[in-house]
Design a protein around this motif. Structure first.
Motif, PDB file in Angstrom:
ATOM      1  N   ARG A 258    -121.386 -31.782  -3.713  1.00 33.34           N
ATOM      2  CA  ARG A 258    -120.996 -31.115  -2.484  1.00 33.34           C
ATOM      3  C   ARG A 258    -121.657 -29.746  -2.466  1.00 33.34           C
ATOM      4  N   TYR A 265    -119.835 -23.696  -7.892  1.00 32.93           N
ATOM      5  CA  TYR A 265    -120.711 -24.209  -8.941  1.00 32.93           C
ATOM      6  C   TYR A 265    -121.340 -23.071  -9.715  1.00 32.93           C
TER       7      TYR A 265
ATOM      8  N   GLY B 471    -118.200 -23.075   1.787  1.00 29.69           N
ATOM      9  CA  GLY B 471    -117.205 -22.204   1.207  1.00 29.69           C
ATOM     10  C   GLY B 471    -115.786 -22.609   1.518  1.00 29.69           C
ATOM     11  N   SER B 474    -111.914 -27.274   0.510  1.00 28.01           N
ATOM     12  CA  SER B 474    -112.128 -28.635   0.014  1.00 28.01           C
ATOM     13  C   SER B 474    -113.435 -28.723  -0.768  1.00 28.01           C
ATOM     14  N   SER B 475    -114.451 -28.044  -0.279  1.00 28.88           N
ATOM     15  CA  SER B 475    -115.715 -28.112  -1.011  1.00 28.88           C
ATOM     16  C   SER B 475    -115.580 -27.428  -2.364  1.00 28.88           C
ATOM     17  N   ARG B 476    -114.837 -26.339  -2.386  1.00 27.58           N
ATOM     18  CA  ARG B 476    -114.660 -25.667  -3.677  1.00 27.58           C
ATOM     19  C   ARG B 476    -113.892 -26.546  -4.650  1.00 27.58           C
ATOM     20  N   ALA B 478    -113.789 -29.781  -4.603  1.00 28.20           N
ATOM     21  CA  ALA B 478    -114.669 -30.869  -5.038  1.00 28.20           C
ATOM     22  C   ALA B 478    -115.615 -30.381  -6.129  1.00 28.20           C
ATOM     23  N   ALA B 479    -116.125 -29.176  -5.942  1.00 29.35           N
ATOM     24  CA  ALA B 479    -117.031 -28.633  -6.954  1.00 29.35           C
ATOM     25  C   ALA B 479    -116.317 -28.504  -8.291  1.00 29.35           C
ATOM     26  N   THR B 480    -115.094 -27.964  -8.259  1.00 31.96           N
ATOM     27  CA  THR B 480    -114.352 -27.799  -9.509  1.00 31.96           C
ATOM     28  C   THR B 480    -114.139 -29.127 -10.202  1.00 31.96           C
ATOM     29  N   GLN B 482    -115.877 -31.845  -9.990  1.00 34.68           N
ATOM     30  CA  GLN B 482    -117.107 -32.387 -10.571  1.00 34.68           C
ATOM     31  C   GLN B 482    -117.424 -31.698 -11.890  1.00 34.68           C
ATOM     32  N   ILE B 483    -117.243 -30.370 -11.879  1.00 39.14           N
ATOM     33  CA  ILE B 483    -117.563 -29.626 -13.099  1.00 39.14           C
ATOM     34  C   ILE B 483    -116.628 -30.025 -14.238  1.00 39.14           C
ATOM     35  N   VAL B 484    -115.359 -30.158 -13.912  1.00 37.05           N
ATOM     36  CA  VAL B 484    -114.403 -30.491 -14.973  1.00 37.05           C
ATOM     37  C   VAL B 484    -114.674 -31.874 -15.533  1.00 37.05           C
ATOM     38  N   ARG B 485    -115.078 -32.797 -14.654  1.00 38.85           N
ATOM     39  CA  ARG B 485    -115.410 -34.142 -15.112  1.00 38.85           C
ATOM     40  C   ARG B 485    -116.574 -34.099 -16.093  1.00 38.85           C
ATOM     41  N   ALA B 486    -117.600 -33.282 -15.744  1.00 40.04           N
ATOM     42  CA  ALA B 486    -118.774 -33.184 -16.618  1.00 40.04           C
ATOM     43  C   ALA B 486    -118.383 -32.592 -17.964  1.00 40.04           C
ATOM     44  N   ILE B 487    -117.489 -31.599 -17.930  1.00 35.48           N
ATOM     45  CA  ILE B 487    -117.074 -30.973 -19.192  1.00 35.48           C
ATOM     46  C   ILE B 487    -116.346 -31.982 -20.061  1.00 35.48           C
TER      47      ILE B 487
END
Lengths: 376, 647
Positions: A258, A265, B471, B474-476, B478-480, B482-487
């Motif tokens: 997104r 990010y 900004g 919801s986009s924020r 979603a970003a969080t 995704q990042i947490v999943r990668a971690i």
């Protein structure tokens, strides 16, 4: 120690995190940004990046930043502003003011005395925006139609040389000079200079970087040697080379699903510096695309042929004149790799005593099913 | 035993080669002069050609290096030529046999045996013509054939042993153990070589007297000495041997040793100072004044000393010629004051006499050798050497660095082609004008507005909007996520850049929800399957039609590997079901006790066949690729052979 002179000349090492230099390589390929303008317009992206830069500068007193734009026909510094090589002739200005070139209706950003804005933030912001405006003004249609991609190789080289220069600038001085410095310093204690840690963040939106395979790999190896992690945030475009860059140098590679949440990010994934990264698990994506580009056509290959003298990669085993294109050495492929696999066991026919030409077993290297018409 | 009539120094006599081939002897007919030559010492053997008038042989013997003697025997019998051939042949055979044997012993561990110390020296000198035995012992072919070595390596390395046993257990019937072990070791020759080198090393000699000490056990002094230690003592201190020989028939062994270790003699030999309170021993004290060094001869006959700095050459350069007298510590001291220095030095000399010299090659010429000569040269004053490097003729460098690529060849050109360059440019400029600049106070961007983050807005409003704003919450979010999943994924793989782990650990097994046993089974199956895949590809690409049957059998083995993986997956699945049953039962118990029923979620129980299959998915893919390639190659070759051989 003399008892008259009671000063304590001790040199303490600064125990806090070392100063950190963040170099941002911003891919400003107009084609790609125009394509992205529906989801993430360039202006908002730039604003997000400015907030990110401010956060980085706020994390430490000695942190510094540099921004390089990688454009279609050139790569140039956005911050620190490049000093012009020669004094510019004035165009009709009567007084000795430094004037901004360009039409007057464009907004001119200046570091005015804004009491609500932290001065360093304001300086950087105006410099970046001014230089970016100049860059856009200089591009014309010819530049855009020439290439769909950006000059990331050149931008990386600029970043690495800037990092090198800053590291030398910040490196600890020799002990002899320290003694002189201590005399000048009224206060007894002073801290040794600590080395600068640097990293590169590439904000990339374009693909087709296989063309610049060689300059990019050179920069990647140089960064590896200098221990400069290269982080990548890929907003659009195919990934071919950049995953290798982050994998080889120990950086973070992220492809946001997104792109609207760009600031999140940036702040969560890319803000920690080298010191903090030792204790954190970075959200780097798992798989790496290790394919290379061949030297003859710049095609992306995963199985290729390598010259054993100069290690250049080719996509086909047959070269013109069997000579390597880089170093000119004569190359040939070992027969073990040329033979097709033989899967049928040879039937041993009875050898005839007379007329040896009829013996069914040909020479040892040709497999049974091969196409040489021996049996007629 | 060969005999022949031969003349030596114009005297008639008989030349004999002994039955065991150890000696060649010549005895004059009159009986008095006799000559004995040990075959092991023969360096060279020459014979006159068949065309010469007389048949004679010349034996060159090396008693010690630099000392060679030549004996010429002329055959006088009727069948002189035949005698000569016979004796020469026999001698040659025995010389080679001895040389081969002598070549083997220097490689073995130097035994600290009294008698063999000098024997080792002589053997070392007769290896003149033996060549380089050490390198040949580590030849690849030899290592692969040496089963003992392989077995000992497997015994010492349990992980390797497991792999090997598993591979042998799972092999198909038509491939013999020999073939598969050959394949196994072919890639691991370096392991064999290092293991062989390790085994060939042994411990050297040590100073025995300082090690052997009477221990105090319950008021009584006890002393333990092994036979080897006794022999070592005799070797290192010939004086002790003498004392022993003279006294032991008189007193018993135990008595001798106990008195010896309590006497002043042992202190002197150890190098400790003899004080007045030490007990005197009437029999052993006689030898206090005798010198310990009866056996200095071998160390004096050293091969030439490396003369890399000639200190004597400076003799004339000394200014005052006072020597060492001015310095108090450098004056020569008697033995009583500091005996330990001499004793230790002598001990080290003795120990090092058995060890072959490491700095100078035995066969190198005497005097200064090439390397030390180069070291002594003054390099700065010499001209630079010619450049010996290979020059790469790189023709046209610019073609590598040009980034030129037309719009028509790029992949993203299709998307970019929708807009003309003019449009693109105008979009960019428009964007730039739209930067919310100058809206902040006194110029500058209002960053707060620019990034579009509004803390007060709730996501419900944005859900109805068609386009997601930059900004937005919801986009924020979603970003969080995704990042947490990668971690989390990173944490699971334990994939740190700085530490690369190759072996799977129990921790990872636990994280995945599998038991350690299942995990180990899986790892072992994976290892053996990889071995078979290696073997398959090696045979497949060799292009050798002789091994075609092997390839077919290997395909069957790979199929069996798939079955094995499935078996492990089934075990994991059964484990999971059993743990599900357990949780269900616990919930029942808790429900009965408290009346509250906890909801059961089967997804919370990790592990099972699904996890196993995800782990080995790349391996299964590899097996399928191998199979597919084999099938295509086979189908290509089948019709061709059918065409050629219609029968």
């Amino acid at each position: 120690m003399n008892d008259i002179d009671g000063t304590v000349r001790t040199v303490v090492k600064d125990e806090g995190p070392p100063p950190s230099l963040l170099t941002i390589v911003l891919d400003t390929n107009p084609h790609a940004w125009a394509h992205l303008s529906s989801t993430l317009p360039l202006s908002t992206a730039l604003a997000n990046i400015l907030v990110f830069i401010n956060a980085h500068l706020a994390s430490g007193n000695a942190n510094c930043v540099a921004v390089i734009a990688s454009h279609s026909h050139k790569a140039c510094f956005l911050y620190p502003s490049p000093t012009p090589p020669s004094p510019q002739p004035h165009h009709g200005a009567s007084n000795g003011e430094v004037e901004m070139n360009g039409p007057a209706d464009r907004p001119i950003y200046s570091v005015s005395d804004n009491p609500n804005k932290y001065r360093p933030f304001a300086t950087i912001e105006t410099a970046i925006l001014n230089n970016f405006a100049k860059l856009i003004d200089e591009t014309d249609e010819a530049h855009l139609s020439a290439t769909p991609t950006t000059l990331i190789g050149g931008a990386l080289s600029l970043a690495l040389s800037f990092i090198n220069k800053s590291t030398i600038h910040h490196s600890p001085t020799s002990t002899h000079a320290d003694a002189l410095l201590s005399l000048a310093d009224a206060d007894g204690k002073h801290s040794e200079r600590t080395t600068l840690t640097s990293r590169i963040l590439i904000v990339s939106v374009s693909g087709d970087l296989a063309n610049q395979y060689i300059p990019m790999m050179n920069s990647i190896f140089a960064a590896q040697r200098k221990r400069v992690p290269i982080d990548i945030i890929k907003l659009a475009g195919d990934t071919v080379l950049l995953q290798q860059a982050s994998d080889a140098t120990g950086g973070v590679y992220m492809k946001p699903e997104r792109p609207e949440g760009l600031l999140q990010y940036l702040m969560m994934g890319f803000l920690p510096d080298a010191f903090a990264r030792k204790t954190l698990i970075m959200p780097s994506a798992g798989g790496v695309d290790f394919r290379a580009a061949c030297f003859c056509h710049r095609k992306v290959v995963d199985i290729g042929y390598v010259c054993s003298v100069c290690l250049s990669i080719f996509c086909e085993p047959t070269l013109p004149d069997n000579l390597c294109m880089t170093c000119g050495s004569y190359l040939s492929l070992r027969s073990a790799q040329m033979n097709p696999p033989a899967l049928i066991p040879r039937k041993k026919k009875k050898k005839r005593r007379a007329g040896g030409t009829d013996s069914a077993t040909p020479g040892g290297s040709t497999p049974a099913g091969s196409s040489t018409p021996m049996h007629g | 035993m060969l005999e022949a009539a031969a003349q030596f120094k114009k005297q008639d006599g008989k030349l004999t080669v002994s039955a065991d081939g150890r000696t060649v002897s010549w005895e004059a007919n009159s009986g008095s002069p006799m000559l004995d030559i040990a075959v092991a010492e023969i360096g060279n053997l020459q014979q006159t050609p068949a065309t010469a008038a007389k048949a004679s042989i010349k034996v060159v013997v090396q008693k010690s290096p630099d000392q060679t003697e030549a004996y010429t025997f002329t055959f006088t019998s009727a069948a002189a030529r035949d005698d000569q051939q016979a004796i020469t042949g026999a001698l040659r055979k025995w010389i080679e046999a001895w040389k081969a044997q002598a070549a083997v012993t220097p490689v073995a561990t130097p035994r600290a045996d009294g008698s063999s110390a000098s024997a080792a020296m002589t053997i070392a000198q007769t290896v003149v013509g033996a060549g380089k035995p050490r390198e040949d012992a580590y030849d690849d072919a030899k290592l692969l054939a040496d089963i003992e070595l392989q077995r000992s390596l497997l015994n010492s390395n349990p992980a390797l042993r497991q792999r090997f046993d598993q591979a042998v257990r799972d092999k198909p019937e038509t491939i013999t153990i020999g073939q598969i072990s050959n394949q196994f070791w072919a890639t691991r020759v370096h392991l064999l070589r290092s293991h062989a080198a390790e085994k060939a090393q042994g411990a050297g000699t040590y100073n025995v007297l300082s090690v052997v000490k009477p221990k105090n056990e319950g008021g009584q002094f006890k002393l333990n000495m092994s036979k080897e230690q006794i022999q070592l003592i005799f070797a290192q201190h010939p004086l002790v041997k003498k004392v022993y020989n003279e006294n032991v028939p008189g007193m018993s062994e135990g008595d001798f040793w106990s008195r010896f270790f309590n006497s002043r003699l042992v202190k002197k030999l150890r190098g400790e100072k003899i004080t007045d309170v030490d007990p005197t021993d009437p029999k052993l004290d006689k030898y206090l004044n005798l010198d310990d060094d009866a056996d200095n001869a071998p160390s004096l006959v050293m091969p030439s000393l490396p003369h890399f700095l000639d200190v004597e050459g400076n003799e004339q350069n000394h200014s005052q010629r006072l020597g060492n007298r001015p310095d108090l510590t450098m004056r020569p001291n008697t033995n009583e004051k500091v005996p330990i220095l001499r004793v230790l030095n002598r001990m080290s000399e003795k120990m090092m006499a058995d060890v072959p010299p490491s700095d100078a090659d035995r066969h190198a010429p005497a005097g200064l050798d090439e390397e030390t000569y180069k070291e002594l040269q003054l390099r700065d004053l010499q001209r630079a050497a010619d450049d010996n490097r290979i020059i790469l003729k790189v023709q046209d460098q610019s073609q590598f660095f040009s980034a030129g690529q037309g719009l028509h060849t790029s992949s993203s050109a299709a998307t970019y082609a929708k807009r003309t360059p003019a449009q693109v440019l105008s979009i960019m400029q428009q964007e730039f004008k739209n930067m919310p600049a100058g809206q902040g106070q006194n110029g500058g961007i209002d960053l707060q507005a620019a990034i579009g983050v509004e803390d007060e807005s709730s996501s419900d409003e944005e859900a109805s909007a068609k386009k997601v704003k930059v900004g937005s919450r919801s986009s924020r979010a979603a970003a969080t996520s995704q990042i947490v999943r990668a971690i989390r994924k990173r944490h699971l793989h334990n994939d740190d850049y700085l530490s690369s782990q190759v072996t799977p650990t129990g921790e990872q097994a636990h994280k995945l929800g599998l038991s350690e046993q299942v995990f180990d089974n899986l790892a072992m199956t994976h290892n053996t399957t990889i071995e078979f895949l290696h073997y398959f590809w090696a045979v497949f690409y060799s292009g050798d039609p002789e091994r075609a049957n092997e390839v077919a059998k290997l395909i069957e083995t790979l199929d069996k590997s798939l079955d094995r993986i499935k078996a492990v997956a089934d075990t994991a699945e059964s484990e999971r079901t059993s743990s599900i049953e357990n949780t269900k039962r616990e919930i029942e118990i808790v429900a009965q006790r408290t009346g509250r029923r906890r909801k059961f979620d089967p997804n919370s129980i990790k592990g099972g066949a699904k996890v196993v299959n995800t782990i080995v998915e790349p391996l299964i893919r590899a097996i399928h690729t191998a199979r597919k390639q084999y099938q295509t190659a086979l189908s290509e070759q089948m019709p061709r052979t059918n065409l050629l051989n219609p029968n």
